[in-house]
Design a protein around this motif. Structure first.
Motif, PDB file in Angstrom:
ATOM      1  N   ALA A   1       0.606  -1.094  -0.070  1.00  0.00           N
ATOM      2  CA  ALA A   1       0.133   0.022  -0.267  1.00  0.00           C
ATOM      3  C   ALA A   1       1.314   0.907   0.462  1.00  0.00           C
TER       4      ALA A   1
ATOM      5  N   TYR B   1      -3.294   0.296  -3.034  1.00  0.00           N
ATOM      6  CA  TYR B   1      -3.495  -1.196  -2.501  1.00  0.00           C
ATOM      7  C   TYR B   1      -2.853  -2.246  -4.357  1.00  0.00           C
TER       8      TYR B   1
ATOM      9  N   LYS C   1      -6.586  -5.136  -0.940  1.00  0.00           N
ATOM     10  CA  LYS C   1      -7.606  -4.643  -0.921  1.00  0.00           C
ATOM     11  C   LYS C   1      -8.695  -5.010  -0.174  1.00  0.00           C
TER      12      LYS C   1
END
Length: 124
Positions: free
Chosen positions: A49, A60, A65
């Motif tokens: 990230a 991300y 995610k």
């Protein structure tokens, strides 16, 4: 000399949570891009990230995610990674990185400054 110091790693069971922190020396605002990357044994370092200076742009990796959340507190020069619903495949050494690059990018080669890493181990 820029220093990044990570903390918060450890061992946790699958579906558990951890929160990583990274304290940067100097002014965090100087680093437009900050992020978390990870490296598992025998694998290349990969993007997790990344976040720009004011948090308005976040990237991300697809495999985190909805489970991980990156944030930064510039007043404290600190970067965070909240990791929820951890999976065994999240096991790796997690590195904090910072860059003066003006654009947010997941490419590791762009990041000039790296921390020493913190180990995250997820067991089934």
């Amino acid at each position: 000399q820029v220093q990044l110091v990570e903390s918060g790693g450890g061992s946790v069971q699958a579906l558990g949570s951890l929160r990583l922190s990274c304290i940067a020396s100097g002014r965090a605002l100087d680093y437009n891009a900050m992020g978390w990357f990870r490296q598992a044994p025998g694998k290349e370092r990969e993007h997790v990230a990344t976040i720009n200076w004011d948090g308005s742009d976040i990237q991300y990796a697809d495999n985190v995610k909805g489970r991980f959340a990156i944030s930064r507190d510039n007043a404290k020069s600190t970067l965070y990674l909240q990791m929820d619903r951890l999976k065994v495949e999240d096991t790796a050494t997690y590195y904090c990185a910072a860059s003066l690059f003006p654009y947010l990018t997941p490419k590791t080669m762009v990041y000039e400054y790296w921390g020493q890493g913190t180990q995250v181990t997820v067991s089934s």
